[in-house]
Write a protein that holds these residues in place. Structure first.
Motif, short mmCIF file in Angstrom:
data_model
loop_
_atom_site.label_atom_id
_atom_site.label_comp_id
_atom_site.label_asym_id
_atom_site.label_seq_id
_atom_site.Cartn_x
_atom_site.Cartn_y
_atom_site.Cartn_z
N ASN A 44 82.80 25.13 41.15
CA ASN A 44 83.11 24.56 42.39
C ASN A 44 83.45 23.82 43.45
OD1 ASN A 44 81.00 24.08 44.61
ND2 ASN A 44 80.16 22.42 44.17
N THR A 45 84.07 23.80 44.10
CA THR A 45 85.22 22.50 44.43
C THR A 45 84.80 22.66 45.76
OG1 THR A 45 86.27 24.71 45.86
CG2 THR A 45 87.35 24.73 43.86
N SER A 46 83.91 22.26 45.86
CA SER A 46 83.09 21.42 47.19
C SER A 46 82.80 19.98 46.25
CB SER A 46 81.69 21.49 47.53
OG SER A 46 81.10 21.05 48.22
N PRO A 47 83.44 18.78 47.77
CA PRO A 47 83.48 17.91 46.93
C PRO A 47 81.94 17.45 46.30
CG PRO A 47 84.52 17.67 49.27
CD PRO A 47 84.26 19.28 49.20
N MET A 48 81.88 15.96 45.94
CA MET A 48 80.42 15.06 45.75
C MET A 48 79.99 14.30 47.15
SD MET A 48 80.57 14.47 41.41
CE MET A 48 79.20 13.59 41.92
N ASN A 49 79.17 14.38 47.35
CA ASN A 49 78.98 12.78 48.09
C ASN A 49 78.23 11.88 46.73
OD1 ASN A 49 78.21 15.47 50.01
ND2 ASN A 49 76.44 15.49 49.53
N ASP A 50 79.15 11.08 46.52
CA ASP A 50 79.67 9.53 45.51
C ASP A 50 78.69 8.79 46.33
OD1 ASP A 50 81.17 10.93 43.86
OD2 ASP A 50 82.44 10.12 44.84
N TYR A 64 80.47 -1.77 40.79
CA TYR A 64 79.79 -0.51 40.90
C TYR A 64 79.33 1.07 40.76
CZ TYR A 64 81.63 -2.75 45.92
OH TYR A 64 82.18 -3.40 46.60
N HIS A 65 78.10 1.13 40.25
CA HIS A 65 77.25 2.12 39.41
C HIS A 65 77.19 3.09 39.92
CE1 HIS A 65 76.66 -1.08 36.17
NE2 HIS A 65 77.00 -1.12 36.73
N ALA A 66 77.53 4.18 39.34
CA ALA A 66 77.32 5.51 40.65
C ALA A 66 75.71 6.17 40.34
CB ALA A 66 77.89 7.05 39.39
N LYS A 67 74.84 6.11 41.87
CA LYS A 67 74.01 6.62 41.55
C LYS A 67 73.68 7.38 40.61
CE LYS A 67 72.45 4.46 45.91
NZ LYS A 67 70.97 3.78 46.02
N ASP A 68 72.07 7.70 40.26
CA ASP A 68 72.18 8.52 39.15
C ASP A 68 71.90 9.67 39.71
OD1 ASP A 68 70.99 6.49 37.83
OD2 ASP A 68 69.18 6.40 38.12
N SER A 69 71.55 10.07 41.05
CA SER A 69 71.52 12.00 41.43
C SER A 69 73.58 12.20 41.42
CB SER A 69 71.08 11.51 42.47
OG SER A 69 71.10 11.09 43.91
N MET A 70 73.34 13.51 41.82
CA MET A 70 74.42 13.99 41.64
C MET A 70 74.08 15.41 43.38
SD MET A 70 76.25 15.06 38.66
CE MET A 70 75.77 16.77 38.65
N SER A 71 74.73 15.59 44.52
CA SER A 71 74.86 16.26 45.22
C SER A 71 76.08 16.59 45.43
CB SER A 71 74.13 15.32 46.17
OG SER A 71 74.63 14.17 46.71
N PHE A 72 76.55 17.24 46.29
CA PHE A 72 77.26 17.98 46.65
C PHE A 72 77.49 18.75 48.13
CE2 PHE A 72 77.57 18.69 42.33
CZ PHE A 72 78.67 18.07 42.00
N SER A 73 78.32 18.62 48.58
CA SER A 73 78.62 19.47 50.45
C SER A 73 78.40 20.60 50.24
CB SER A 73 80.13 18.95 50.85
OG SER A 73 80.83 17.61 50.20
N ALA A 74 78.37 21.16 49.27
CA ALA A 74 78.22 22.64 49.39
C ALA A 74 77.91 22.85 47.48
CB ALA A 74 78.90 23.75 49.88
N MET A 75 77.19 23.80 46.89
CA MET A 75 76.95 24.27 46.19
C MET A 75 77.90 26.37 45.99
SD MET A 75 74.26 22.52 43.99
CE MET A 75 72.61 23.06 44.92
#
Length: 112
Positions: A44-50, A64-75
């Motif tokens: 998947n080449t869509s960027p993550m919503n960090d 700075y700690h990454a939040k637990d959930s992952m989401s992407f602009s598009a999957m």
């Protein structure tokens, strides 16, 4: 660890061409379920919503700690992210040579 080992064994049994590496993702299944299987899929080449949380230690050090959930602009359908969220182990062959050979030759002929 057992799922990762099985994925590694499957990749080694299939063989890997020189210059190729394989990205392996194992889904996090907090409900105790098992992965539905293993699939070889494109990246998947869509960027993550960090998203990050600012954490300050008692000594004043800031992290700075990454939040637990992952989401992407598009999957993209059938990509590693889409398939991982569908509860499958994903295998994605990657080629780490990132030089654009065509542009390299053009630039070499023009610049030297």
């Amino acid at each position: 660890a057992g799922h990762a080992r099985r994925a590694i064994d499957a990749v080694l049994a299939a063989g890997i061409d020189p210059g190729v590496l394989v990205n392996i993702n194992v889904p996090i299944l907090d409900d105790g379920a098992q992965p539905l299987g293993m699939k070889v899929v494109p990246l998947n080449t869509s960027p993550m919503n960090d998203r990050f949380d600012l954490v300050e230690d008692p000594d004043g050090t800031v992290h700075y700690h990454a939040k637990d959930s992952m989401s992407f602009s598009a999957m993209g359908s059938g990509t590693d992210v889409d398939t991982l969220f569908a509860r499958y182990i994903t295998l994605t062959p990657l080629h780490y040579e990132q030089t654009d050979a065509d542009v390299l030759r053009k630039m070499q002929s023009r610049i030297g």
